[in-house]
Design a protein around this motif. Structure first.
Motif, PDB file in Angstrom:
ATOM      1  N   VAL A   1      -4.500 -13.089  11.866  1.00 57.15           N
ATOM      2  CA  VAL A   1      -3.739 -13.399  10.642  1.00 57.15           C
ATOM      3  C   VAL A   1      -2.711 -14.498  10.912  1.00 57.15           C
ATOM      4  O   VAL A   1      -2.699 -15.546  10.265  1.00 57.15           O
ATOM      5  CB  VAL A   1      -3.033 -12.127  10.096  1.00 57.15           C
TER       6      VAL A   1
ATOM      7  N   ALA B   1       1.799 -15.902   5.919  1.00 54.85           N
ATOM      8  CA  ALA B   1       1.294 -14.543   6.172  1.00 54.85           C
ATOM      9  C   ALA B   1       1.365 -14.178   7.653  1.00 54.85           C
ATOM     10  O   ALA B   1       1.159 -15.015   8.527  1.00 54.85           O
ATOM     11  CB  ALA B   1      -0.144 -14.413   5.680  1.00 54.85           C
TER      12      ALA B   1
ATOM     13  N   GLY C   1      15.614 -16.961  11.127  1.00 54.50           N
ATOM     14  CA  GLY C   1      16.241 -15.803  11.769  1.00 54.50           C
ATOM     15  C   GLY C   1      15.967 -14.553  10.941  1.00 54.50           C
ATOM     16  O   GLY C   1      15.476 -14.632   9.807  1.00 54.50           O
TER      17      GLY C   1
ATOM     18  N   MET D   1       7.590 -10.013   1.619  1.00 56.63           N
ATOM     19  CA  MET D   1       8.983 -10.144   1.177  1.00 56.63           C
ATOM     20  C   MET D   1       9.354 -11.625   0.979  1.00 56.63           C
ATOM     21  O   MET D   1       9.789 -12.020  -0.086  1.00 56.63           O
ATOM     22  CB  MET D   1       9.908  -9.503   2.214  1.00 56.63           C
ATOM     23  N   LEU D   2       9.139 -12.480   2.040  1.00 57.01           N
ATOM     24  CA  LEU D   2       9.621 -13.859   1.928  1.00 57.01           C
ATOM     25  C   LEU D   2       8.662 -14.792   1.197  1.00 57.01           C
ATOM     26  O   LEU D   2       9.100 -15.782   0.606  1.00 57.01           O
ATOM     27  CB  LEU D   2       9.927 -14.416   3.325  1.00 57.01           C
TER      28      LEU D   2
ATOM     29  N   ASP E   1      -3.173  -8.268  -0.253  1.00 57.51           N
ATOM     30  CA  ASP E   1      -2.680  -7.115  -1.011  1.00 57.51           C
ATOM     31  C   ASP E   1      -2.622  -7.483  -2.504  1.00 57.51           C
ATOM     32  O   ASP E   1      -1.720  -8.194  -2.947  1.00 57.51           O
ATOM     33  CB  ASP E   1      -1.289  -6.739  -0.484  1.00 57.51           C
TER      34      ASP E   1
HETATM   35  N1  NAD Z   1      11.445 -11.061   7.476  1.00 55.59           N
HETATM   36  C1  NAD Z   1      12.085 -11.635   8.513  1.00 55.59           C
HETATM   37  O1  NAD Z   1      13.190 -11.244   8.902  1.00 55.59           O
HETATM   38  C2  NAD Z   1      11.454 -12.819   9.187  1.00 55.59           C
HETATM   39  C3  NAD Z   1      12.174 -13.483  10.197  1.00 55.59           C
HETATM   40  C4  NAD Z   1      11.589 -14.579  10.821  1.00 55.59           C
HETATM   41  C5  NAD Z   1      10.320 -14.991  10.443  1.00 55.59           C
HETATM   42  N2  NAD Z   1       9.648 -14.302   9.470  1.00 55.59           N
HETATM   43  C6  NAD Z   1       8.309 -14.755   9.121  1.00 55.59           C
HETATM   44  O2  NAD Z   1       8.250 -14.976   7.720  1.00 55.59           O
HETATM   45  C7  NAD Z   1       6.946 -14.663   7.244  1.00 55.59           C
HETATM   46  C8  NAD Z   1       7.022 -13.637   6.135  1.00 55.59           C
HETATM   47  O3  NAD Z   1       7.682 -12.491   6.637  1.00 55.59           O
HETATM   48  P1  NAD Z   1       7.878 -11.192   5.734  1.00 55.59           P
HETATM   49  O4  NAD Z   1       8.933 -10.386   6.378  1.00 55.59           O
HETATM   50  O5  NAD Z   1       8.028 -11.593   4.323  1.00 55.59           O
HETATM   51  O6  NAD Z   1       6.477 -10.471   5.964  1.00 55.59           O
HETATM   52  P2  NAD Z   1       5.696  -9.473   5.009  1.00 55.59           P
HETATM   53  O7  NAD Z   1       4.959  -8.529   5.904  1.00 55.59           O
HETATM   54  O8  NAD Z   1       6.602  -8.912   3.961  1.00 55.59           O
HETATM   55  O9  NAD Z   1       4.640 -10.424   4.285  1.00 55.59           O
HETATM   56  C9  NAD Z   1       3.489 -10.861   4.919  1.00 55.59           C
HETATM   57  C10 NAD Z   1       2.378 -10.912   3.897  1.00 55.59           C
HETATM   58  O10 NAD Z   1       1.174 -11.307   4.565  1.00 55.59           O
HETATM   59  C11 NAD Z   1       0.110 -10.644   3.922  1.00 55.59           C
HETATM   60  N3  NAD Z   1      -1.072 -10.609   4.775  1.00 55.59           N
HETATM   61  C12 NAD Z   1      -1.296  -9.870   5.877  1.00 55.59           C
HETATM   62  N4  NAD Z   1      -2.540 -10.065   6.313  1.00 55.59           N
HETATM   63  C13 NAD Z   1      -3.131 -10.966   5.477  1.00 55.59           C
HETATM   64  C14 NAD Z   1      -4.419 -11.566   5.418  1.00 55.59           C
HETATM   65  N5  NAD Z   1      -5.384 -11.283   6.321  1.00 55.59           N
HETATM   66  N6  NAD Z   1      -4.675 -12.434   4.416  1.00 55.59           N
HETATM   67  C15 NAD Z   1      -3.731 -12.716   3.490  1.00 55.59           C
HETATM   68  N7  NAD Z   1      -2.491 -12.177   3.500  1.00 55.59           N
HETATM   69  C16 NAD Z   1      -2.200 -11.310   4.481  1.00 55.59           C
HETATM   70  C17 NAD Z   1       0.670  -9.242   3.682  1.00 55.59           C
HETATM   71  O11 NAD Z   1      -0.084  -8.529   2.723  1.00 55.59           O
HETATM   72  C18 NAD Z   1       2.092  -9.544   3.242  1.00 55.59           C
HETATM   73  O12 NAD Z   1       2.205  -9.650   1.836  1.00 55.59           O
HETATM   74  C19 NAD Z   1       6.159 -14.192   8.465  1.00 55.59           C
HETATM   75  O13 NAD Z   1       5.438 -15.268   9.020  1.00 55.59           O
HETATM   76  C20 NAD Z   1       7.239 -13.732   9.409  1.00 55.59           C
HETATM   77  O14 NAD Z   1       6.837 -13.744  10.745  1.00 55.59           O
HETATM   78  C21 NAD Z   1      10.178 -13.246   8.833  1.00 55.59           C
END
Ligand code: NAD
Length: 254
Positions: free
Chosen positions: A107, A76, A196, A1-2, A23
């Motif tokens: 990861v 990731a 957040g 997503m982010l 993916d």
């Molecule tokens: N979404 C939130 O509310 C939030 C809040 C705080 C921090 N974060 C952090 O922001 C980042 C992104 O969050 P998100 O919600 O977009 O997560 P998400 O799960 O939507 O995206 C993570 C991506 O990582 C990829 N991934 C997983 N394993 C992998 C691998 N072995 N090699 C390559 N790619 C791989 C997935 O395919 C996915 O596209 C993360 O680090 C998360 O912890 C998110």
């Protein structure tokens, strides 16, 4: 997503974002949407960031095409939703499988270290570059397990935020400080950002509980991190390294 939001911000500000993801479908779609929306050069590379040889291949192909790599964003992570595991009760520490621990750390933490090693080394050779590590409010505070509580379930069946998320997100900040000082004389700046929670159709009960813990009284919109991402990967933050920027609606000050 982010990740695609970070990439879109780079494209909007004139950079060439390269999305690495395990993916293929998601990565291909996101890269072509960004290329179309910003009329920008944006590419997708299939890459498992737990595999150093795959990261090195991506580095080689980027260097032969572009000649240099300027920015790395370690984004990731595996963040299994708390609810998905509550039936089996595997998210609780008492039951947490070591395989799951290893998978998530591979990861979220090892992947970030390996990408930093491979791409950061290249930046250090060029004596210029920026690494941005994505952490979380849960990289600086403990999860409040009351957020996930379900009525009618006994203590040992209550869902919780797993231990891995805390360890990875605190570890990301440690990795940031290590790398920032390691490459300080080579012109590579390294910072992290504690995001957040982003509003994304979560359970309304959870959202109500969470927003009660946030002084600004709401979760983040997915576009609200764009300016800080650009700040941290550009010369606008030239006097900043080894820092963690907290953007959490004020949650960590309560
Ligand atoms: N979404 C939130 O509310 C939030 C809040 C705080 C921090 N974060 C952090 O922001 C980042 C992104 O969050 P998100 O919600 O977009 O997560 P998400 O799960 O939507 O995206 C993570 C991506 O990582 C990829 N991934 C997983 N394993 C992998 C691998 N072995 N090699 C390559 N790619 C791989 C997935 O395919 C996915 O596209 C993360 O680090 C998360 O912890 C998110």
């Amino acid at each position: 997503m982010l990740g695609n939001k970070h990439a879109a911000a780079i494209a909007e500000f004139g950079g060439i974002p390269i999305l690495l993801d395990i993916d293929k479908k998601v990565g291909t779609e996101q890269a072509s949407r960004i290329a179309h929306e910003y009329q920008a050069n944006c590419e997708f590379k299939l890459c498992d960031i737990t595999d150093e040889s795959q990261i090195s291949s991506v580095r080689d192909s980027l260097l032969s095409k572009f000649g240099h790599i300027d920015i790395l964003i370690n984004n990731a992570a595996i963040d299994p939703k708390v609810e998905e595991k509550s039936d089996q009760n595997l998210c609780r520490l008492e039951e947490f499988p070591v395989d799951q621990w290893n998978l998530e750390l591979a990861v979220g933490l090892t992947g970030a270290m390996l990408c930093s090693k491979v791409f950061g080394l290249e930046m250090s050779r060029n004596e210029k570059g920026v690494i941005l590590n994505i952490s979380s409010d849960l990289g600086i505070i403990a999860p409040d397990q009351r957020l996930y509580k379900k009525s009618g379930l006994p203590y040992d069946k209550q869902p919780v935020k797993p231990v891995t998320y805390s360890v990875i997100k605190h570890g990301i900040i440690g990795l940031t400080k290590y790398l920032a000082t390691y490459w300080v004389d080579e012109g590579v700046r390294v910072n992290s950002i504690s995001l957040g929670g982003v509003s994304n159709d979560q359970d309304p009960k959870f959202v109500e509980r969470l927003t009660n813990l946030i002084p600004l009284g709401r979760m983040a919109h997915e576009d609200e991190y764009k300016a800080s991402i650009i700040f941290l990967v550009s010369d606008a933050s030239s006097y900043m390294t080894g820092s963690n920027l907290v953007i959490d609606g004020g949650r960590s000050c309560w």
